[in-house]
Design a protein around this motif. Structure first.
Motif, PDB file in Angstrom:
ATOM      1  N   SER A  65      -2.112  -2.812  -5.543  1.00  0.00           N
ATOM      2  CA  SER A  65      -3.155  -3.354  -4.671  1.00  0.00           C
ATOM      3  C   SER A  65      -4.407  -3.571  -5.499  1.00  0.00           C
ATOM      4  O   SER A  65      -4.532  -3.065  -6.617  1.00  0.00           O
ATOM      5  N   ASP A 118       0.801  -1.215   0.000  1.00  0.00           N
ATOM      6  CA  ASP A 118       0.000   0.000   0.000  1.00  0.00           C
ATOM      7  C   ASP A 118       0.838   1.270   0.000  1.00  0.00           C
ATOM      8  O   ASP A 118       0.331   2.363   0.176  1.00  0.00           O
ATOM      9  N   GLU A 122     -10.623  -0.960  -4.710  1.00  0.00           N
ATOM     10  CA  GLU A 122     -11.663  -1.048  -3.694  1.00  0.00           C
ATOM     11  C   GLU A 122     -12.971  -1.447  -4.364  1.00  0.00           C
ATOM     12  O   GLU A 122     -13.238  -1.054  -5.501  1.00  0.00           O
ATOM     13  N   ARG A 123     -13.751  -2.225  -3.670  1.00  0.00           N
ATOM     14  CA  ARG A 123     -15.077  -2.610  -4.176  1.00  0.00           C
ATOM     15  C   ARG A 123     -16.112  -1.644  -3.651  1.00  0.00           C
ATOM     16  O   ARG A 123     -16.060  -1.252  -2.488  1.00  0.00           O
TER      17      ARG A 123
END
Length: 85
Positions: free
Chosen positions: A80, A74, A83-84
């Motif tokens: 990475s 991160d 995000e969902r």
């Protein structure tokens, strides 16, 4: 545990210089590296199953670029999963 990266997946790359997020496409994993490219030195090896080669997409005029041997993480110089929602 997060899923294993595979080629063609979209990830978020945090640029080494400023750490800002950019979309990137996984272009190689340890399982998909071309052994001839490795032998010739055209493509660097990957240390583990979560380190990947990426093609980074940019919105600016400079266009996209390639990054090699990027670890999952991160901080700057890492990738990475997005995000969902």
């Amino acid at each position: 545990m997060s899923p294993k990266p595979t080629i063609g997946r979209i990830v978020i790359y945090r640029a080494r210089t400023r750490g800002y997020p950019l979309p990137a496409v996984v272009t190689a994993t340890r399982d998909t590296l071309d052994p001839i490219g490795l032998e010739l030195g055209d493509v660097p090896p990957l240390d583990d199953d979560t380190t990947v080669h990426l093609h980074v997409l940019t919105p600016g005029a400079k266009g996209s670029y390639t990054e090699h041997a990027i670890p999952q993480g991160d901080g700057p110089g890492t990738w990475s999963w997005p995000e969902r929602a």
